[in-house]
Design a protein around this motif. Structure first.
Motif, mmCIF file in Angstrom:
data_model
loop_
_atom_site.group_PDB
_atom_site.id
_atom_site.type_symbol
_atom_site.label_atom_id
_atom_site.label_comp_id
_atom_site.label_asym_id
_atom_site.label_seq_id
_atom_site.Cartn_x
_atom_site.Cartn_y
_atom_site.Cartn_z
ATOM 1 N N THR A 180 -6.110 5.657 9.286
ATOM 2 C CA THR A 180 -5.631 6.162 7.992
ATOM 3 C C THR A 180 -4.414 5.382 7.538
ATOM 4 O O THR A 180 -4.285 5.029 6.365
ATOM 5 C CB THR A 180 -5.283 7.659 8.107
ATOM 6 O OG1 THR A 180 -6.418 8.348 8.601
ATOM 7 C CG2 THR A 180 -4.900 8.227 6.764
ATOM 8 N N LYS A 181 -3.506 5.108 8.499
ATOM 9 C CA LYS A 181 -2.281 4.381 8.144
ATOM 10 C C LYS A 181 -2.624 2.962 7.659
ATOM 11 O O LYS A 181 -1.978 2.436 6.765
ATOM 12 C CB LYS A 181 -1.345 4.291 9.357
ATOM 13 C CG LYS A 181 -0.933 5.641 9.950
ATOM 14 C CD LYS A 181 -0.092 6.443 8.998
ATOM 15 C CE LYS A 181 0.613 7.629 9.650
ATOM 16 N NZ LYS A 181 -0.265 8.609 10.290
ATOM 17 N N LEU A 184 -4.238 3.249 4.100
ATOM 18 C CA LEU A 184 -3.246 3.510 3.065
ATOM 19 C C LEU A 184 -2.276 2.345 2.908
ATOM 20 O O LEU A 184 -1.410 2.370 2.048
ATOM 21 C CB LEU A 184 -2.468 4.788 3.384
ATOM 22 C CG LEU A 184 -3.265 6.093 3.323
ATOM 23 C CD1 LEU A 184 -2.443 7.250 3.825
ATOM 24 C CD2 LEU A 184 -3.716 6.350 1.895
ATOM 25 N N GLY A 185 -2.382 1.355 3.778
ATOM 26 C CA GLY A 185 -1.489 0.207 3.683
ATOM 27 C C GLY A 185 -0.087 0.491 4.157
ATOM 28 O O GLY A 185 0.835 -0.263 3.872
ATOM 29 N N GLU A 186 0.099 1.581 4.875
ATOM 30 C CA GLU A 186 1.438 1.910 5.354
ATOM 31 C C GLU A 186 1.825 1.061 6.564
ATOM 32 O O GLU A 186 2.995 0.918 6.879
ATOM 33 C CB GLU A 186 1.538 3.396 5.694
ATOM 34 C CG GLU A 186 1.455 4.308 4.497
ATOM 35 C CD GLU A 186 2.522 4.029 3.453
ATOM 36 O OE1 GLU A 186 3.606 3.531 3.819
ATOM 37 O OE2 GLU A 186 2.273 4.279 2.262
ATOM 38 N N VAL B 121 -0.552 13.358 4.266
ATOM 39 C CA VAL B 121 -1.241 12.287 3.549
ATOM 40 C C VAL B 121 -0.697 12.197 2.130
ATOM 41 O O VAL B 121 -0.408 11.115 1.610
ATOM 42 C CB VAL B 121 -2.766 12.543 3.531
ATOM 43 C CG1 VAL B 121 -3.455 11.537 2.627
ATOM 44 C CG2 VAL B 121 -3.321 12.473 4.939
ATOM 45 N N LEU B 124 2.469 10.445 2.044
ATOM 46 C CA LEU B 124 2.259 9.002 2.180
ATOM 47 C C LEU B 124 1.831 8.391 0.853
ATOM 48 O O LEU B 124 2.287 7.322 0.457
ATOM 49 C CB LEU B 124 1.176 8.716 3.229
ATOM 50 C CG LEU B 124 1.602 8.700 4.692
ATOM 51 C CD1 LEU B 124 0.395 8.462 5.582
ATOM 52 C CD2 LEU B 124 2.645 7.631 4.934
ATOM 53 N N LEU B 125 0.938 9.116 0.147
ATOM 54 C CA LEU B 125 0.421 8.586 -1.109
ATOM 55 C C LEU B 125 1.509 8.482 -2.166
ATOM 56 O O LEU B 125 1.404 7.700 -3.095
ATOM 57 C CB LEU B 125 -0.715 9.482 -1.631
ATOM 58 C CG LEU B 125 -1.995 9.417 -0.790
ATOM 59 C CD1 LEU B 125 -3.016 10.415 -1.293
ATOM 60 C CD2 LEU B 125 -2.567 8.007 -0.824
ATOM 61 N N GLY B 128 4.947 6.608 0.446
ATOM 62 C CA GLY B 128 4.629 5.523 1.369
ATOM 63 C C GLY B 128 4.910 4.154 0.757
ATOM 64 O O GLY B 128 5.261 4.043 -0.416
ATOM 65 N N ARG B 129 4.723 3.131 1.603
ATOM 66 C CA ARG B 129 5.012 1.773 1.179
ATOM 67 C C ARG B 129 4.164 1.374 -0.020
ATOM 68 O O ARG B 129 4.576 0.578 -0.852
ATOM 69 C CB ARG B 129 4.698 0.850 2.357
ATOM 70 C CG ARG B 129 5.363 -0.463 2.321
ATOM 71 C CD ARG B 129 5.264 -1.109 3.672
ATOM 72 N NE ARG B 129 3.892 -1.523 3.966
ATOM 73 C CZ ARG B 129 3.569 -2.368 4.968
ATOM 74 N NH1 ARG B 129 4.530 -2.836 5.743
ATOM 75 N NH2 ARG B 129 2.331 -2.691 5.202
ATOM 76 N N GLY B 131 2.846 3.835 -1.949
ATOM 77 C CA GLY B 131 2.745 5.099 -2.675
ATOM 78 C C GLY B 131 3.158 4.963 -4.125
ATOM 79 O O GLY B 131 3.752 3.974 -4.541
ATOM 80 N N PRO B 146 8.161 5.968 5.541
ATOM 81 C CA PRO B 146 7.361 6.467 6.667
ATOM 82 C C PRO B 146 7.783 5.840 7.996
ATOM 83 O O PRO B 146 8.309 4.722 8.028
ATOM 84 C CB PRO B 146 5.937 6.028 6.306
ATOM 85 C CG PRO B 146 5.940 5.900 4.840
ATOM 86 C CD PRO B 146 7.307 5.441 4.474
ATOM 87 N N PHE B 227 2.974 11.682 8.267
ATOM 88 C CA PHE B 227 3.886 10.958 7.384
ATOM 89 C C PHE B 227 4.898 10.123 8.167
ATOM 90 O O PHE B 227 5.218 8.999 7.785
ATOM 91 C CB PHE B 227 4.616 11.960 6.479
ATOM 92 C CG PHE B 227 5.533 11.309 5.485
ATOM 93 C CD1 PHE B 227 5.043 10.374 4.563
ATOM 94 C CD2 PHE B 227 6.875 11.616 5.444
ATOM 95 C CE1 PHE B 227 5.881 9.771 3.642
ATOM 96 C CE2 PHE B 227 7.721 11.022 4.520
ATOM 97 C CZ PHE B 227 7.217 10.094 3.621
#
Lengths: 257, 279, 353
Positions: A180-181, A184-186, B121, B124-125, B128-129, B131, B146, B227
């Motif tokens: 998932t990370k 999401l590109g995290e 989630v 994060l959306l 996040g980086r 987001g 995050p 997160f």
């Protein structure tokens, strides 16, 4: 058998009399004849096992296969706590050993599939990952699985053996969370199994690397000692270890023995 | 002929109210004890299965100390942030009228309803980086929230603040607003009324809300691991440590759970005592 | 229109669905005005409007000539003693009193000094540290008064200041309050539904009924010459309205027929006729002799009233009569009995309506 409580007895008797009076032919109680095979399997087996479940039900009419997919350790704990399962398919020999050591396995576990690690990156691969060494570069954020779960243990083994050192951004609780990370590109990359990359195809891209051979993960399967359907369980093990089973497993990204 | 008074007879005002004619209230006590047992028995199970022999050595492991410390500091920080933002929000919901008030009130409870993992989630959306908001922060400052300790606090605030808001809002609604009027006639501006009258008089509600909020933040798992990720010493709080310990060694998980349980009980009992004894 | 020396000069209009308040309130410096009226008449609305806690629909508020109409409550030179006192429960008595000065910019030490002085003046020096809940009703009332006075108001408002007290403490608190109000040089408006409070505490009474002022005057005048049924009942008088023809007032009887009441002196036009229940004598037979008003009536009810017995009578004129228990026994009266009620003309107060 215990007698039903008084309150229940009267209506029960009434229904018996009624059905006798009606003299209707009662169809064979399918609920009694149907047999259910309960399979506890590692979450990474979801796709392949569901497909094989269909095959199994076709071959054994009147049989239903029920799955419980979860982390192998959770399943092992549940089996050891007396969960009514027939088969346990684990993502690692270590978790299978938890069940074997507790006397929960009915026979010797059989390895039916193998899994290796791959680097999962977002489709646009912002960090330009081409090898395991790239993960250790500055500014690259990587998600690993926690060492307590099989994919984390495998990652640790690979990294130790190859001498690549870096501090991951996070130690995820399972493969899905790590993926998932990435999706999401995290993070720029995660070390997951080839099967996970296959299951998430389109959303992440897989980068194979030779060091992955340092930690090939064996998937053992075993009939459980207290299996209510030991016969069906044995047939299941037979199916997953057959060439037909191997084909389905390969399709899901597994290596087969 | 007797004189009569139309006024009626005086009522004995101080007679205590007796329910059920003085009989033992079984109808309440039995379910109450069942409820208590249901809540307490799982802990008894933990105690019964605790590996007492190795307890000492496990407690001294640096991972346990780190996770506990991180949990206590982040939960406290999350409570502080929730107080800072949540009390004014509660005031807004309790004391003002604006279009969409009902919707706003419902939205506050959203984090209570959605699974915390989904909340993680969602965070994060947004943060996040990549987001909705986070991408600009990342582009301009290079900062990514995050997987940092502040992210743990953010996740905890998200799931725990509603408890505080709801509790404080209830206290503000129940408060006697005439005291605020009295303060106004004495020359107090709105801000002074809020600080010196409204808030102190709603203090029990605020404190109860803060305790709930702190407890929820301390136990927070899903949004945090989604997160903030899980990294020992940085984002691995006690619940995360418990979860991961469970993967390998249930005994270790039991020990960690007991530590969490005892520490939170100690804090809550102390807080409650101080709160009750202070008039 | 308003006297230039008025400390308070206000016209208050508050419109609500099903209720409109429209009254003028004028109070001289040092004067105490009592607002008297039944529940729901609008007394508290007057007080809240003066304090700035309720927006006016119309009218204006001048205190010492300064227009406060648009000022919010916190900027008005007004002190309020609320019903139930509303002392802040989380503050000591001293902090309660010091609260106002603090809010008005006085430094903490100075505010506490002011508060301590006021509490001492109220005889509460020993209670400075006490929490409101540990104070008696009378003490709380004095703290509330001190708190209201601490902001050096030009207008002091008291909402039912004695209603929260029990009958025993009421009398002593009332006289203490009277002394302290006398020492205050601004305007005081006090709301009460107890005529005794109004009589003892106020220099002037304004009777408000149904959102309007119905009578105004010195307490003694209001007590002697009530102008509404409510005030008459409050001060315990039989009151009738009618047309005067010489020494006779023709009051409207129950059947619509005019009932003559003989009054001392010659009057004309619409007048009130009032007499106290103790001026009424009751007879089994119609009494002889003419300087008296006599009316047939029926006994409606009897109740004890101090050392007397109050007899309620129905008939063409409804009235109350106070007689001695012995008199009651002599007459052997019981509800429904027919009697003759008699009042000397000289006992009747007659004044223009």
């Amino acid at each position: 058998m215990r007698r039903p409580p008084a309150l229940l007895r009267a209506p029960l008797a009434a229904s018996v009399i009624l059905s006798a009076a009606a003299c209707a032919p009662v169809p064979d109680g399918s609920a009694e004849d149907a047999r259910t095979l309960t399979v506890f399997a590692a979450a990474s087996l979801t796709g392949a096992f569901e497909e094989l479940g269909g095959v199994f039900e076709e071959r054994n009419p009147g049989t239903a296969v029920e799955f419980s997919f979860a982390g192998s350790s959770d399943l092992a704990a549940q089996v050891n706590a007396g969960a009514p399962a027939d088969v346990f398919a684990s993502a690692s020999t270590a978790t299978m050993d938890l069940v074997v050591d507790a006397g929960g396995a009915g026979g010797e576990p059989v390895v039916f599939a193998r899994n290796v690690l791959e680097i999962a990156v977002p489709p646009d691969d912002p960090a330009g990952i081409g090898s395991l060494d790239d993960l250790a570069e500055d500014g690259v954020s990587v998600a690993l699985c926690a060492e307590e779960v099989p994919c984390g243990a495998a990652a640790r083994a690979v990294l130790d053996a190859s001498g690549v050192e870096f501090e991951p951004a996070t130690l995820e609780r399972d493969v899905k969370a790590a993926l998932t990370k990435v999706e999401l590109g995290e993070v720029d990359a995660a070390l997951v199994y080839t099967t996970d990359v296959a299951a998430a195809s389109g959303r992440v891209r897989g980068v194979p690397f030779p060091e992955a051979e340092e930690a090939v993960n064996d998937y053992p399967v075993a009939v459980l000692a207290d299996a209510p359907e030991a016969g069906l369980a044995a047939s299941w093990v037979e199916l997953v270890t057959s060439p037909e089973g191997a084909e389905v497993l390969s399709g899901a990204g597994f290596r087969t023995p | 002929m007797t004189p009569f008074r139309p006024g009626g007879r005086a009522r004995p005002a101080d007679a205590p109210v007796r329910i059920g004619g003085g009989r033992f209230p079984w109808l309440l006590v039995v379910p109450a004890l069942l409820g208590l047992g249901f809540l307490v028995l799982p802990f008894a199970g933990l105690l019964a299965r605790a590996p007492w022999s190795t307890l000492g050595t496990r407690l001294l492991m640096p991972e346990v100390r780190d996770a506990l410390l991180l949990s206590l500091t982040t939960a406290t920080a999350a409570t502080a942030v929730s107080l800072l933002l949540g009390v004014p929000l509660a005031w807004l919901l309790a004391r003002t009228r604006f279009p969409g008030l009902r919707v706003a009130r419902a939205l506050v409870t959203v984090p209570l309803v959605i699974p915390p993992v989904v909340g993680g989630v969602a965070l994060l959306l947004v943060l996040g980086r990549n987001g909705v908001v986070g991408q600009y922060v990342h582009a301009w400052t290079g900062y990514s929230l995050p997987f940092t300790t502040p992210a743990v606090v953010v996740a905890q605030v998200f799931v725990a603040m509603p408890f505080l808001v709801i509790s404080v809002e209830g206290a503000l609604r129940a408060a006697d607003r005439r005291y605020e009027e009295a303060a106004a006639t004495l020359g107090a501006t709105r801000a002074v009324v809020f600080r010196r009258v409204t808030l102190p008089m709603a203090a029990p509600g605020v404190l109860a809300g803060a305790v709930l909020c702190w407890s929820r933040a301390l136990g927070e798992f899903g949004a945090t691991i989604m997160f903030a990720g899980n990294f020992p010493g940085r984002t691995q709080t006690m619940p995360l440590a418990v979860y991961l310990a469970m993967q390998q060694s249930p005994d270790a998980a039991i020990v960690l759970s007991l530590v969490l349980l005892l520490v939170s009980l100690a804090v809550l009992v102390c807080l409650r005592d101080r709160w009750v004894s202070a008039p | 229109m308003s006297p230039p020396d008025a400390a308070l000069s206000a016209r208050l209009v508050v419109r609500r669905p099903a209720f409109t308040l429209d009254v003028r309130v004028e109070v001289a410096p040092g004067e105490v005005l009592a607002l008297l009226g039944p529940n729901g008449a609008g007394k508290s609305t007057v007080l809240r409007a003066l304090a700035g806690l309720l927006p006016l629909s119309g009218g204006r508020v001048l205190v010492d000539g300064r227009d406060l109409t648009g000022e919010p409550a916190e900027r008005r030179p007004v002190g309020v003693v609320f019903q139930d006192y509303l002392l802040f429960p989380h503050m000591s008595a001293l902090e309660n009193v010091a609260f106002g000065p603090r809010c008005r910019g006085v430094r903490k030490a100075e505010a506490r000094r002011i508060a301590a002085g006021l509490l001492e003046g109220m005889g509460l020096a020993g209670y400075a540290a006490a929490r409101p809940r540990s104070l008696s009703g009378g003490q709380a009332q004095r703290v509330a008064l001190a708190r209201a006075l601490a902001v050096e108001p030009r207008l002091l408002l008291l909402d039912e200041p004695l209603a929260a007290l029990d009958a025993h403490t009421r009398a002593s608190v009332r006289s203490g309050l009277r002394r302290r109000l006398a020492a205050f040089d601004g305007a005081t408006v006090l709301v009460t539904h107890d005529p005794l409070d109004a009589m003892v505490l106020a220099d002037r009474v304004l009777v408000v009924e149904d959102g309007a002022a119905v009578q105004e005057g010195a307490p003694a005048d209001v007590a002697r010459r009530p102008r509404t049924e409510y005030v008459a009942r409050l001060v315990g008088l039989n009151l009738y309205r009618g047309r005067a023809e010489g020494t006779r007032v023709l009051a409207a009887g129950a059947s619509g027929a005019a009932v003559p009441i003989t009054v001392p002196g010659v009057h004309s036009g619409e007048v009130f006729a009032a007499f106290p229940p103790r001026a009424v004598a009751l007879y089994r037979e119609r009494p002889a002799g003419t300087p008296r008003n006599t009316w047939p009536a029926a006994i409606d009810g009897v109740e004890r009233f101090g050392d007397q017995v109050r007899v309620h009578l129905t008939g063409e004129l409804a009235l109350s009569a106070d007689i001695t228990p012995a008199g009651l026994a002599d007459l052997a009266l019981s509800p429904g009995d027919e009697v003759w009620a008699s009042v000397k003309a000289t006992e009747v107060e007659c004044y223009p309506a």
